[in-house]
Design a protein around this motif. Structure first.
Motif, PDB file in Angstrom:
ATOM      1  N   LEU A  57      67.873  38.891 -12.422  1.00  0.00           N
ATOM      2  CA  LEU A  57      67.138  37.580 -12.283  1.00  0.00           C
ATOM      3  C   LEU A  57      65.702  37.668 -12.329  1.00  0.00           C
ATOM      4  CD1 LEU A  57      68.792  36.185  -9.037  1.00  0.00           C
ATOM      5  CD2 LEU A  57      68.948  35.013 -11.566  1.00  0.00           C
ATOM      6  N   ILE A  58      64.949  36.774 -13.171  1.00  0.00           N
ATOM      7  CA  ILE A  58      63.497  36.783 -13.185  1.00  0.00           C
ATOM      8  C   ILE A  58      63.010  35.898 -12.317  1.00  0.00           C
ATOM      9  CG2 ILE A  58      61.814  35.921 -14.600  1.00  0.00           C
ATOM     10  CD1 ILE A  58      63.399  36.371 -17.007  1.00  0.00           C
ATOM     11  N   SER A  59      62.290  36.504 -11.337  1.00  0.00           N
ATOM     12  CA  SER A  59      61.728  35.787 -10.174  1.00  0.00           C
ATOM     13  C   SER A  59      60.448  35.162 -10.233  1.00  0.00           C
ATOM     14  CB  SER A  59      61.633  36.953  -9.026  1.00  0.00           C
ATOM     15  OG  SER A  59      60.610  37.779  -9.300  1.00  0.00           O
ATOM     16  N   ARG A  60      59.528  35.499 -11.164  1.00  0.00           N
ATOM     17  CA  ARG A  60      58.363  35.163 -11.342  1.00  0.00           C
ATOM     18  C   ARG A  60      57.657  35.509 -12.895  1.00  0.00           C
ATOM     19  NH1 ARG A  60      53.833  38.372  -9.501  1.00  0.00           N
ATOM     20  NH2 ARG A  60      54.885  40.261  -8.976  1.00  0.00           N
ATOM     21  N   PHE A  61      56.965  34.785 -13.422  1.00  0.00           N
ATOM     22  CA  PHE A  61      56.195  35.114 -14.588  1.00  0.00           C
ATOM     23  C   PHE A  61      54.819  35.821 -14.328  1.00  0.00           C
ATOM     24  CE2 PHE A  61      59.281  32.435 -16.348  1.00  0.00           C
ATOM     25  CZ  PHE A  61      59.613  33.096 -17.537  1.00  0.00           C
ATOM     26  N   VAL A  62      54.239  36.801 -14.885  1.00  0.00           N
ATOM     27  CA  VAL A  62      53.067  37.407 -14.683  1.00  0.00           C
ATOM     28  C   VAL A  62      52.292  36.614 -15.724  1.00  0.00           C
ATOM     29  CG1 VAL A  62      51.217  39.216 -14.682  1.00  0.00           C
ATOM     30  CG2 VAL A  62      53.553  39.347 -13.462  1.00  0.00           C
ATOM     31  N   THR A  63      51.238  35.628 -15.455  1.00  0.00           N
ATOM     32  CA  THR A  63      50.572  34.792 -16.484  1.00  0.00           C
ATOM     33  C   THR A  63      49.152  34.926 -16.508  1.00  0.00           C
ATOM     34  OG1 THR A  63      50.190  33.270 -14.953  1.00  0.00           O
ATOM     35  CG2 THR A  63      52.310  32.974 -16.390  1.00  0.00           C
ATOM     36  N   HIS A  64      48.746  35.982 -15.743  1.00  0.00           N
ATOM     37  CA  HIS A  64      47.233  36.185 -15.675  1.00  0.00           C
ATOM     38  C   HIS A  64      46.591  37.212 -16.937  1.00  0.00           C
ATOM     39  CE1 HIS A  64      48.785  38.888 -12.730  1.00  0.00           C
ATOM     40  NE2 HIS A  64      47.854  39.626 -13.058  1.00  0.00           N
ATOM     41  N   ASN A  65      47.618  37.921 -17.467  1.00  0.00           N
ATOM     42  CA  ASN A  65      47.267  39.155 -18.121  1.00  0.00           C
ATOM     43  C   ASN A  65      47.443  38.912 -19.590  1.00  0.00           C
ATOM     44  OD1 ASN A  65      50.053  39.204 -18.649  1.00  0.00           O
ATOM     45  ND2 ASN A  65      50.305  41.257 -17.985  1.00  0.00           N
ATOM     46  N   GLY A  66      47.671  37.561 -20.288  1.00  0.00           N
ATOM     47  CA  GLY A  66      47.504  37.165 -21.611  1.00  0.00           C
ATOM     48  C   GLY A  66      48.794  37.492 -22.301  1.00  0.00           C
ATOM     49  N   ARG A  67      49.921  37.852 -21.714  1.00  0.00           N
ATOM     50  CA  ARG A  67      50.939  38.492 -22.403  1.00  0.00           C
ATOM     51  C   ARG A  67      52.069  37.456 -22.497  1.00  0.00           C
ATOM     52  NH1 ARG A  67      52.419  44.632 -21.324  1.00  0.00           N
ATOM     53  NH2 ARG A  67      53.522  44.074 -23.095  1.00  0.00           N
ATOM     54  N   TRP A  68      51.712  36.227 -22.368  1.00  0.00           N
ATOM     55  CA  TRP A  68      52.750  35.232 -22.587  1.00  0.00           C
ATOM     56  C   TRP A  68      52.032  34.036 -23.261  1.00  0.00           C
ATOM     57  CZ3 TRP A  68      52.826  30.253 -20.212  1.00  0.00           C
ATOM     58  CH2 TRP A  68      51.665  30.036 -19.344  1.00  0.00           C
TER      59      TRP A  68
END
Length: 49
Positions: A5-16
């Protein structure tokens, strides 16, 4: 069989990017405002991708 399961997205590093929920292409900002549009599906609510 392994499941995950994906529990969260790491959005602060610019990889999305903000994607269209229909075709998953990157949304572009409309001129002179903050609305995001898909060239094929018009205005969309972004989906992290």
């Amino acid at each position: 069989m392994i499941q995950a399961l994906i529990s969260r997205f790491v959005t602060h590093n610019g990889r999305w990017y903000q994607a269209c929920p229909h075709c998953f292409r990157q949304l572009k900002q409309k001129k002179n405002n903050d609305l995001l549009i898909c060239l094929e599906h018009n205005m969309q609510v972004p989906l992290p991708w």
